[in-house]
Design an enzyme around this catalytic site. Structure first.
Site, PDB file in Angstrom:
ATOM      1  N   THR A 105      -9.782  17.503  25.055  1.00 22.83           N
ATOM      2  CA  THR A 105     -10.266  17.471  26.434  1.00 22.83           C
ATOM      3  C   THR A 105     -11.761  17.223  26.572  1.00 22.83           C
ATOM      4  O   THR A 105     -12.203  16.778  27.620  1.00 22.83           O
ATOM      5  CB  THR A 105      -9.942  18.795  27.145  1.00 22.83           C
ATOM      6  OG1 THR A 105     -10.565  19.867  26.428  1.00 22.83           O
ATOM      7  CG2 THR A 105      -8.445  19.013  27.242  1.00 22.83           C
ATOM      8  N   GLU A 111      -2.839  16.846  25.847  1.00 22.55           N
ATOM      9  CA  GLU A 111      -4.257  17.202  25.747  1.00 22.55           C
ATOM     10  C   GLU A 111      -4.386  18.526  25.005  1.00 22.55           C
ATOM     11  O   GLU A 111      -3.622  19.465  25.260  1.00 22.55           O
ATOM     12  CB  GLU A 111      -4.876  17.360  27.140  1.00 22.55           C
ATOM     13  CG  GLU A 111      -4.985  16.066  27.919  1.00 22.55           C
ATOM     14  CD  GLU A 111      -6.188  15.221  27.548  1.00 22.55           C
ATOM     15  OE1 GLU A 111      -7.048  15.676  26.758  1.00 22.55           O
ATOM     16  OE2 GLU A 111      -6.275  14.093  28.056  1.00 22.55           O
ATOM     17  N   HIS A 163      -4.741  13.944  22.494  1.00 24.02           N
ATOM     18  CA  HIS A 163      -6.120  13.875  22.977  1.00 24.02           C
ATOM     19  C   HIS A 163      -6.800  15.226  22.760  1.00 24.02           C
ATOM     20  O   HIS A 163      -6.128  16.237  22.600  1.00 24.02           O
ATOM     21  CB  HIS A 163      -6.156  13.633  24.498  1.00 24.02           C
ATOM     22  CG  HIS A 163      -5.374  12.475  24.977  1.00 24.02           C
ATOM     23  ND1 HIS A 163      -5.945  11.252  25.216  1.00 24.02           N
ATOM     24  CD2 HIS A 163      -4.054  12.350  25.298  1.00 24.02           C
ATOM     25  CE1 HIS A 163      -5.019  10.420  25.670  1.00 24.02           C
ATOM     26  NE2 HIS A 163      -3.872  11.055  25.724  1.00 24.02           N
ATOM     27  N   HIS A 214      -5.456   9.339  20.447  1.00 22.11           N
ATOM     28  CA  HIS A 214      -6.065   8.457  21.448  1.00 22.11           C
ATOM     29  C   HIS A 214      -6.929   7.393  20.761  1.00 22.11           C
ATOM     30  O   HIS A 214      -6.959   6.228  21.175  1.00 22.11           O
ATOM     31  CB  HIS A 214      -6.885   9.290  22.433  1.00 22.11           C
ATOM     32  CG  HIS A 214      -7.181   8.608  23.712  1.00 22.11           C
ATOM     33  ND1 HIS A 214      -7.984   9.176  24.672  1.00 22.11           N
ATOM     34  CD2 HIS A 214      -6.816   7.414  24.226  1.00 22.11           C
ATOM     35  CE1 HIS A 214      -8.090   8.353  25.711  1.00 22.11           C
ATOM     36  NE2 HIS A 214      -7.389   7.280  25.465  1.00 22.11           N
ATOM     37  N   ASP A 224     -10.836  10.892  19.905  1.00 21.57           N
ATOM     38  CA  ASP A 224      -9.952  12.054  19.926  1.00 21.57           C
ATOM     39  C   ASP A 224      -8.602  11.757  19.283  1.00 21.57           C
ATOM     40  O   ASP A 224      -8.156  10.632  19.315  1.00 21.57           O
ATOM     41  CB  ASP A 224      -9.801  12.613  21.351  1.00 21.57           C
ATOM     42  CG  ASP A 224      -9.385  11.624  22.406  1.00 21.57           C
ATOM     43  OD1 ASP A 224      -9.813  10.470  22.354  1.00 21.57           O
ATOM     44  OD2 ASP A 224      -8.646  12.018  23.304  1.00 21.57           O
TER      45      ASP A 224
END
Length: 190
Positions: free
Chosen positions: A71, A136, A69, A174, A184
């Site tokens: 953020t 992340e 991912h 993601h 992402d």
């Protein structure tokens, strides 16, 4: 307190309490021993490569995927705060956060379920949170990923995929599990 030069030596059958001018000392020693033993209590497994910053947003699961991912926030501290509390959609967490400078944080143990994937699926997996490790990357979604961040991510991916026996083809973005609602880790991801 002055030293008691006249304290009698310890003899057979005597306890320290019988001889000690400090009757609290045995109690203090027992308390200290209990505290030291409690420090040895088992803790969830943690990755030694990362600084531990725990989140309470998780439950147990079996990982077979790794989901990457970004953020979409302005700083690693803002992301740490969000991943340990909530965002506009509710509670959210991830197993790891990789800072722009290459710093690595672990928020949830690998053996527990973090809440990062949301609605979506990968093949026959519809509960992706239960089947994945969430990573992340501190990135606003509009900027390139710095080399230090990518270097740390590659080390982490090698470690996690080896330890948990997750094949490299099971590392996804993601956007791969929710293409209609997520982009992402973004077009800037190498």
């Amino acid at each position: 307190m002055a030293c008691n030069a006249h304290a009698q030596p310890l003899q057979w059958g005597m306890t320290l309490r019988d001889r000690s001018p400090r009757p609290w000392l045995p109690m203090f020693a027992a308390l200290l021993a209990a505290l030291l033993l409690s420090a040895c209590a088992s803790h969830p497994p943690r990755n030694p490569l990362a600084q531990w910053v725990p989140s309470r947003n998780y439950n147990t699961r079996q990982p077979t995927l790794i989901v990457l991912h970004h953020t979409e926030q302005d700083s690693v501290q803002q992301s740490l705060d969000t991943l340990r509390t909530r965002n506009s959609g509710g509670q959210v967490s991830a197993h790891y956060l990789v800072g722009k400078d290459g710093s690595l944080y672990q928020l949830v143990p690998d053996s527990l379920r973090a809440w990062h994937a949301g609605a979506g699926h990968w093949g026959t997996i519809s509960d992706v949170n239960s089947a994945s490790i969430g990573i992340e990357l501190d990135n606003d979604g509009e900027s390139p990923f710095p080399p230090a961040q990518i270097a740390t991510l590659l080390r982490l991916l090698e470690d996690v995929s080896t330890r948990l026996r997750i094949p490299r083809e099971a590392v996804i973005g993601h956007a791969d599990l929710a293409p209609a609602r997520k982009v992402d880790p973004s077009r800037w991801f190498p």
